[in-house]
Design an enzyme around this catalytic site. Structure first.
Site, mmCIF file in Angstrom:
data_model
loop_
_atom_site.group_PDB
_atom_site.id
_atom_site.type_symbol
_atom_site.label_atom_id
_atom_site.label_comp_id
_atom_site.label_asym_id
_atom_site.label_seq_id
_atom_site.Cartn_x
_atom_site.Cartn_y
_atom_site.Cartn_z
ATOM 1 N N ALA A 43 1.811 5.835 -5.112
ATOM 2 C CA ALA A 43 0.926 6.418 -4.095
ATOM 3 C C ALA A 43 1.275 5.779 -2.749
ATOM 4 O O ALA A 43 0.423 5.223 -2.048
ATOM 5 C CB ALA A 43 -0.547 6.219 -4.455
ATOM 6 N N HIS A 48 3.571 0.309 2.292
ATOM 7 C CA HIS A 48 4.616 0.087 1.287
ATOM 8 C C HIS A 48 6.002 0.263 1.919
ATOM 9 O O HIS A 48 6.928 -0.500 1.618
ATOM 10 C CB HIS A 48 4.490 1.104 0.148
ATOM 11 C CG HIS A 48 3.225 0.996 -0.670
ATOM 12 N ND1 HIS A 48 2.285 1.995 -0.712
ATOM 13 C CD2 HIS A 48 2.771 0.016 -1.486
ATOM 14 C CE1 HIS A 48 1.303 1.634 -1.539
ATOM 15 N NE2 HIS A 48 1.565 0.447 -2.017
ATOM 16 N N GLY A 158 2.838 -7.800 0.101
ATOM 17 C CA GLY A 158 2.086 -7.603 1.337
ATOM 18 C C GLY A 158 0.961 -8.616 1.491
ATOM 19 O O GLY A 158 0.287 -8.965 0.514
ATOM 20 N N ASP A 161 -2.845 -7.974 0.240
ATOM 21 C CA ASP A 161 -3.398 -8.573 -0.975
ATOM 22 C C ASP A 161 -3.127 -10.074 -0.896
ATOM 23 O O ASP A 161 -2.259 -10.604 -1.595
ATOM 24 C CB ASP A 161 -2.752 -7.942 -2.209
ATOM 25 C CG ASP A 161 -3.056 -6.457 -2.298
ATOM 26 O OD1 ASP A 161 -4.061 -6.091 -2.896
ATOM 27 O OD2 ASP A 161 -2.284 -5.656 -1.716
ATOM 28 N N SER A 196 -4.165 1.523 2.526
ATOM 29 C CA SER A 196 -4.340 1.280 1.097
ATOM 30 C C SER A 196 -4.269 2.615 0.376
ATOM 31 O O SER A 196 -4.725 3.636 0.908
ATOM 32 C CB SER A 196 -5.711 0.634 0.852
ATOM 33 O OG SER A 196 -6.071 0.761 -0.516
HETATM 34 P P1 AMP Z 1 -0.026 -1.740 -4.488
HETATM 35 O O1 AMP Z 1 0.741 -0.484 -4.650
HETATM 36 O O2 AMP Z 1 -1.384 -1.546 -3.907
HETATM 37 O O3 AMP Z 1 -0.020 -2.599 -5.721
HETATM 38 O O4 AMP Z 1 0.754 -2.576 -3.396
HETATM 39 C C1 AMP Z 1 2.102 -2.887 -3.548
HETATM 40 C C2 AMP Z 1 2.508 -3.888 -2.488
HETATM 41 O O5 AMP Z 1 2.281 -3.327 -1.206
HETATM 42 C C3 AMP Z 1 1.663 -5.170 -2.570
HETATM 43 O O6 AMP Z 1 2.512 -6.288 -2.307
HETATM 44 C C4 AMP Z 1 0.667 -4.979 -1.452
HETATM 45 O O7 AMP Z 1 0.190 -6.189 -0.901
HETATM 46 C C5 AMP Z 1 1.510 -4.215 -0.437
HETATM 47 N N1 AMP Z 1 0.655 -3.476 0.490
HETATM 48 C C6 AMP Z 1 -0.328 -2.602 0.177
HETATM 49 N N2 AMP Z 1 -0.936 -2.160 1.299
HETATM 50 C C7 AMP Z 1 -0.316 -2.783 2.338
HETATM 51 C C8 AMP Z 1 -0.490 -2.766 3.755
HETATM 52 N N3 AMP Z 1 -1.422 -2.024 4.342
HETATM 53 N N4 AMP Z 1 0.318 -3.534 4.506
HETATM 54 C C9 AMP Z 1 1.264 -4.326 3.927
HETATM 55 N N5 AMP Z 1 1.488 -4.380 2.604
HETATM 56 C C10 AMP Z 1 0.703 -3.625 1.816
#
Ligand code: AMP
Length: 313
Positions: A43, A48, A158, A161, A196
């Site tokens: 997503a 990302h 990121g 988190d 997000s």
């Molecule tokens: P997720 O798909 O939510 O598990 O996130 C995957 C990676 O993307 C993780 O390392 C998150 O911290 C990073 N991430 C998600 N949202 C953001 C954002 N707004 N800015 C920077 N990194 C992000």
């Protein structure tokens, strides 16, 4: 399996089996290519993609994993409804020139007899650890598995988190995992909302309430920069802004040690002023504290954070 694919124009290789992903990575490494991994749950949004761009600057081949990991969701959380947009994600990663996409099935990652899980490091215990008790065990387990399948030299996470990034850094150090962890600053919409995958659940009215998280963090940063060093005053101010915006519940809104995430003594060191700005990205090591918020808006749980730096840049 195509042996190599790293040009902007070539389609990224999409691999669903872990053995194939490992073979591909080993082949890339054996050709002296530097490999970076960006673990995600898909997503994909601009946040990302910024991680992917960062990874491209750090390595020859970028691998992105897309896997909604069931073991990091609690029984009452949104695993079933978590957005899954594989074809759009592949198209976005193609445009970024990613070399390989690893999109395993749950069955491939967790076979019928799967039973080994990781006990996460201490830093996993407060905050998210209190509200999502098995979350970081699930995160550590899947991330360590990903590092075994894709033994990249560097992995990009990121700051969005924040606690997760601290947990991964400690896990890698504790278990001697041979990978460098790079943490990218949070990417936001122009109105300040941290991007997000869950933002798509928010209605326009929800979004207005959700903006109180970044507003509270802006306010804390501004207060600290203007000389307010009392942790309780800063925390109260965050609560006040969240309450005023009528978020449905606040799990926490705290200012804690940036390494351990444990409570700080009640007064922060004051900001000092530097005559010339530092050219490098500020890191956690330069921070005196981190402000972290988790709050609920119409059934969506949102998190955000802000590092507080002693030196004013
Ligand atoms: P997720 O798909 O939510 O598990 O996130 C995957 C990676 O993307 C993780 O390392 C998150 O911290 C990073 N991430 C998600 N949202 C953001 C954002 N707004 N800015 C920077 N990194 C992000």
């Amino acid at each position: 399996m195509r042996p190599e694919a790293s040009d902007q124009d070539s389609q990224p290789l999409v691999v669903t089996s872990s053995s194939e992903a490992r073979l591909w990575t080993r082949s890339s490494l054996s050709r002296q290519r530097r490999v970076a991994l960006v673990p995600t749950m898909g997503a994909l949004h601009r946040g990302h993609l910024e991680l992917v761009r960062r990874a491209k600057g750090l390595a020859d081949d970028v691998v992105v994993s897309l896997f909604v990991n069931p073991t990091q969701f609690g029984p009452s959380e949104d695993f079933a409804r978590y957005p899954r947009t594989l074809q759009e994600d592949i198209a976005k990663l193609h445009a970024e020139g990613v070399a390989m996409i690893f999109a395993p099935t749950v069955g491939d990652m967790y076979g019928d007899r799967f039973s080994t899980t990781l006990n996460p490091p201490q830093v996993a215990l407060p905050l998210e650890g209190e509200f999502r008790t098995s979350h970081f065990s699930g995160v550590c387990t899947v991330v360590l598995k990903l590092f075994q399948i894709i033994p990249a030299q560097v992995a990009v996470f990121g700051q969005k988190d924040y606690q997760q990034s601290r947990v991964i850094i400690d896990m890698v150090a504790d278990l001697n995992v041979d990978v460098v962890i790079d943490v990218m600053p949070t990417v936001r919409d122009p109105d300040g909302l941290a991007l997000s995958s869950r933002n798509r659940y928010l209605s326009a009215a929800d979004r207005t309430r959700a903006l109180s998280l970044s507003r509270a963090l802006d306010r804390v940063e501004a207060l600290y920069r203007s000389g307010q060093c009392e942790v309780s005053v800063l925390q109260d101010e965050m609560r006040h802004i969240l309450d005023e915006a009528s978020v449905d519940a606040v799990d926490y809104a705290v200012i804690v040690d940036p390494q351990t995430l444990l409570p700080l003594s009640h007064v922060l060191s004051p900001v000092t002023f530097q005559s010339s700005p530092k050219p490098t990205r500020p890191t956690t090591d330069d921070a005196v504290a981190v402000a972290l918020i988790a709050a609920h808006v119409s059934g969506t749980r949102l998190i955000d954070n802000r590092l507080l730096f002693k030196s004013r840049r």
